[in-house]
Write a protein that holds these residues in place. Structure first.
Motif, PDB file in Angstrom:
ATOM      1  N   LEU A  37       0.836  -1.197   0.000  1.00 27.29           N
ATOM      2  CA  LEU A  37       0.000   0.000   0.000  1.00 27.29           C
ATOM      3  C   LEU A  37       0.875   1.254   0.000  1.00 27.29           C
ATOM      4  O   LEU A  37       1.970   1.266   0.555  1.00 27.29           O
ATOM      5  N   SER A 146       2.875   6.836   5.291  1.00 30.00           N
ATOM      6  CA  SER A 146       2.846   5.396   5.576  1.00 30.00           C
ATOM      7  C   SER A 146       1.849   5.085   6.683  1.00 30.00           C
ATOM      8  O   SER A 146       1.040   4.145   6.573  1.00 30.00           O
ATOM      9  N   ALA A 412       3.389  -0.845   3.861  1.00 24.85           N
ATOM     10  CA  ALA A 412       3.027   0.519   3.464  1.00 24.85           C
ATOM     11  C   ALA A 412       4.157   1.516   3.641  1.00 24.85           C
ATOM     12  O   ALA A 412       3.954   2.709   3.457  1.00 24.85           O
TER      13      ALA A 412
END
Length: 424
Positions: A37, A146, A412
């Motif tokens: 992600l 993040s 992420a």
């Protein structure tokens, strides 16, 4: 083969925001991304939480959206945000009328803006250049992308969404009115009586069929759109960010002039991130990373904050902006393209049902972009439930250790906040 109500492609700020929004409305959602992600634009941004002051004199709508979302994120995102504050500084060569225009526009649009003398500004940032003539204090801040993406994805999952961080789309599934796949896959050459009904995904995921597919791939929106035979005419631009060793900066420092190269310095815990440039690219996966951009960014930022010129570089990375402006780009150049966002209904525009794209925008307004896209999809699906994302806090929002554990879980981590969280 799996099935879901809505398949969202793209796990940056906007895509995870849409997943959370729709899941909170009771929609069965699956979110997919490639390689973790936030691995696109979101994780490679300068991480500025805009107050709206940057756009105040030129884009009233964008400025009002930014200050509203700024305030919402401070409430719901907790330690995904650093409430640093911000300064716009006017140097001796800068137009004083532009400063006045920005200050007055901020106040008109509800952006708190206090004019400071050079002495008052240096009480906050002692290393400001000697030729600072005035400064404007505004509520800018810092986003740690993040953490924001991971917490938003966790919020979506808590409401029932499925999140697949490593499931690249190979192709979209497109069928005609009789359930057959069209033989001609070229953009603009098919009869427009078709629907996107899902996607084929790599890494042994296989097919996922859906009632609706959302393209939230940002600068890559054209690539996904071409799989459905639609053209979004994205105008991506690259920009460099340079991290330097500079602890204790305090507020974001912005140059008070029309947007240009090297006009933002963003504070992190022990570093400052200098940005940025704006150069058109053809392919968001393959573009030049030019040394002149680094040198120019450092030189221009040092005009505001001289010590950054000699500070040790800690990292350098580029990001690609997901700009959408097929007419503006030709008229005004890359910096003239709107930073606003657009929800594109491909059923209405292209005759392709079951497919929506959300393009443009900024990380600061990702929640609003997600709300607009979710409103549209909910209307198409007949879901009568309001957006609640502005009222409910993100999971772990006050607990940095939990947030960082979510970053690791969803893969992420990115360069934008690697000094704070650690990432790729």
């Amino acid at each position: 083969m799996d099935r879901t109500d809505v398949l969202i492609v793209g796990g940056g700020g906007t895509g995870t925001g849409i997943a959370r929004d729709l899941a909170m409305r009771g929609v069965d959602v699956t979110l997919v991304d490639r390689g973790g992600l936030g691995s696109g634009t979101t994780g490679r941004s300068h991480g500025l939480l805009h107050s709206g002051a940057r756009y105040a004199e030129a884009d009233a709508t964008g400025a009002r959206e930014c200050i509203a979302e700024n305030e919402i994120l401070r409430e719901i995102a907790g330690r995904c945000i650093d409430d640093s504050g911000g300064l716009f500084v006017q140097l001796s060569e800068d137009d004083p009328d532009y400063f006045d225009e920005k200050r007055d526009a901020c106040r008109e649009h509800g952006i708190p803006a206090e004019e400071l003398t050079p002495e008052e500004a240096r009480e906050t940032v002692p290393d400001l250049a000697d030729d600072v003539e005035r400064a404007l204090s505004v509520p800018d801040g810092v986003i740690y992308p993040s953490r924001l993406v991971a917490a938003t994805a966790a919020g979506a999952r808590e409401h029932g969404a499925t999140v697949l961080p490593d499931a690249p789309v190979i192709d979209l599934l497109v069928e005609d009115s009789e359930g057959r796949r069209p033989s001609n896959q070229s953009s603009g050459q098919r009869p427009r009586d078709e629907a996107v009904v899902g996607a084929e995904l790599d890494h042994e995921v296989g097919e996922i069929r859906a009632d609706h597919v959302v393209n939230a791939t940002g600068a890559w929106a054209d690539q996904l759109g071409s799989m459905a035979g639609v053209d979004l005419d994205m105008k991506p631009t690259r920009g460099v960010m340079v991290g330097v060793d500079y602890p204790g900066l305090g507020p974001v420092v912005n140059r008070c002039r029309p947007p240009s190269d090297g006009d933002i310095v963003v504070p992190h815990e022990n570093e400052a991130v200098l940005g940025t440039t704006s150069v058109a690219v053809d392919d968001p996966d393959d573009y030049e990373q030019a040394d002149w951009e680094i040198e120019q960014t450092i030189e221009e930022c040092a005009a505001m904050l001289p010590p950054v010129a000699d500070a040790s570089r800690t990292r350098t990375y580029w990001g690609v902006r997901p700009l959408y402006g097929p007419e503006e780009a030709e008229l005004e150049g890359e910096r003239g393209i709107s930073r606003g966002f657009f929800v594109v209904d491909h059923a209405d525009r292209d005759g392709v049902d079951g497919f929506t794209s959300v393009v443009g925008g900024k990380l600061t307004t990702h929640r609003l972009m997600a709300e607009a896209a979710a409103d549209h999809v909910a209307d198409v699906l007949g879901v009568d439930a309001p957006c609640r994302t502005a009222e409910e806090t993100l999971p772990g929002h006050r607990d940095p250790e939990r947030l960082d554990a979510l970053v690791e879980e969803f893969d992420a981590g990115g360069p934008a906040d690697a000094d704070v969280i650690g990432g790729r």
